[in-house]
Design an enzyme around this catalytic site. Sequence first.
Site, PDB file in Angstrom:
ATOM      1  CB  SER A 179      -3.916   2.668   2.060  1.00 17.82           C
ATOM      2  OG  SER A 179      -3.853   1.983   0.846  1.00 17.82           O
ATOM      3  CE1 TYR A 215      -8.371   5.720   1.698  1.00 17.51           C
ATOM      4  CE2 TYR A 215      -8.449   4.114  -0.075  1.00 17.51           C
ATOM      5  CZ  TYR A 215      -7.714   4.913   0.780  1.00 17.51           C
ATOM      6  OH  TYR A 215      -6.346   4.900   0.738  1.00 17.51           O
ATOM      7  CE  LYS A 235      -3.396  -0.799  -0.591  1.00 17.22           C
ATOM      8  NZ  LYS A 235      -3.776  -1.335  -1.936  1.00 17.22           N
ATOM      9  CB  THR A 271       4.621  -1.993  -4.119  1.00 19.26           C
ATOM     10  OG1 THR A 271       3.303  -2.506  -3.920  1.00 19.26           O
ATOM     11  CG2 THR A 271       5.258  -1.684  -2.784  1.00 19.26           C
ATOM     12  CB  THR A 272       0.796  -1.796  -7.993  1.00 17.20           C
ATOM     13  OG1 THR A 272       0.489  -2.510  -6.806  1.00 17.20           O
ATOM     14  CG2 THR A 272       0.368  -2.601  -9.197  1.00 17.20           C
ATOM     15  N   GLY A 284      -5.423   3.412  -5.929  1.00 19.15           N
ATOM     16  CA  GLY A 284      -5.946   4.771  -5.961  1.00 19.15           C
ATOM     17  C   GLY A 284      -7.457   4.713  -5.761  1.00 19.15           C
TER      18      GLY A 284
END
Length: 517
Positions: A346, A471, A248, A251-252, A468
């Site tokens: 997150s 919330y 979170k 990293t992606t 992303g």
Amino acid sequence: MLAEDEGDDLLLKYVNEFWWFPHMWNHMQPHLFHNESVLAEQMILNKEFALKHGIPTDMGYAVAPHHSGVYPVHVQLYEAWKKVWGITVTSTEEYPHLKPARYRHGFIHSGIMVLPRQTCGLFTHTIFYKEYPGGPRELDKSIRGGELFLTVLLNPISIFMTHLSNYGNDRLGLYTFVNLANFVHCWTNLKLQTLPPVQLAHKYFELFPEQKEPLWQNPCDDKRHKDIWSKEKTCDRLPKFLVVGPQKTGTTALYLFLIMHPAITSNFPNPKTFEEVQFFNGNAYHKGIDWYMNFFPIPSNVTTDFLFEKSANYLHSEDAPNRAAALLPKVKIITILINPSDRAYSWYQHQRAHEDPAAQRYSFYEVITAGRRATPELRALHNRCLVPGWYAAHIERWLTYYPASQLHIIDGHKLRTDPAVVMDGVQKFLGVSQYYNYSQALMFDPQKGFWCQLLDGGKTKCLGKSKGRKYPAMDVESRTFLSRYYKDHNIELSKLFYRLGLPLPAWLREELQKVMR
Ligand code: A3P
């Protein structure tokens, strides 16, 4: 050392000596067989021969010709051994290295217990007493207070192997071990014992339970190991850098940006663990390095290509740094840090979106404030949510295995707002020869609210819905609680940054100011 109460100071030692058990036809080296069934066929031939001639086949123990296949592990050997012979115990001199002998260890792999073997000085060519290398006195010296005697003295369990040729000719096998036992009896109060291989292996791991877990090394870092490593396998299929997380922090996004680079290639996806390999942190480690290497392509140019893998659970794993350093001592490590309170929130939102029942049942505040009396389910969620944010402790653990020069810390907030600058820093850190211009390759997508890959024709390719997310903002009570919760961790982190000569990220400065007020 195993001490038994059979009189004062009486020490019990296990000294086992096995002759080479001919599980293979013709002394063939198992690592030369890539195909497991061909290997098994060879063993079956041998087994049929053994059965026909009344040679015992139920010992459960075998050693490999020329040390091949046991360590470094050739999985094909382990599988064929189990299928054909029901092998559960073997031994090697090679784990972790041949020398010094006192550091030899055991391990368990794929249900086979691998015991450390000692060197007794008898080989296929040492079959005549008078022709013993250096003269027969050398052998006698080794037995009478020399190396062989010291081996037994210093090891609670000593396993030796001699070749069949040492049971014929001058029968040096018998000569050596009878004399060794006599010498030990004469000059020490040690009591020597032997056990059959399977019982001995159980005894060994009872004495040394911590050795059950293997620690894989790079077979190409040791010439002896490389020589018994399959020619069809290559050590080039290992990463040059690891993105270790935590989850979170972006990293992606970093992963996506990295694979845009022409010289950087990631692992093949692992469908079982959300694409990530997750080798060093969990049970997959026990599958061995062949399993790990199979996730990587063979690089077209070993010097300029950069293989990497991103497993966001590595950073906080107790095991990962030690294991990674054993296999990949030269690898570079990248971690991304954001405010740990935001990370926790997150993560909680992520769990809810993935319909984690506990995350759906409990509010964020309940999760982060759960105390010792909370249900095990809530406690587990609490820990998974907050522990990865103990950044300083985790980084320090990596720094006990890697020099700081191999570590790169990315400010995740910057990655989010100014990715091209961050990626320039990453390229510099990695030392990629080919510079890739990220300011031309990335574009801010107002709809997504994040930076995305710019495609031909002006369109953008952004990360999916799960990155992303939308919330509500974190409530004030939770934020206040977390700022206090992470206070000491953040102070430690700031000291660590100072020590490493790094500027403090803005979020860390703000957190420190908040708690100092
Ligand atoms: P949120 O979804 O909570 O906003 P990870 O990939 O490590 O799981 O991290 C996900 C987070 O990456 C997202 O958390 C988002 O804030 C952050 N992020 C950073 N840069 C991003 C980008 N370019 N696109 C999407 N998310 C990005």
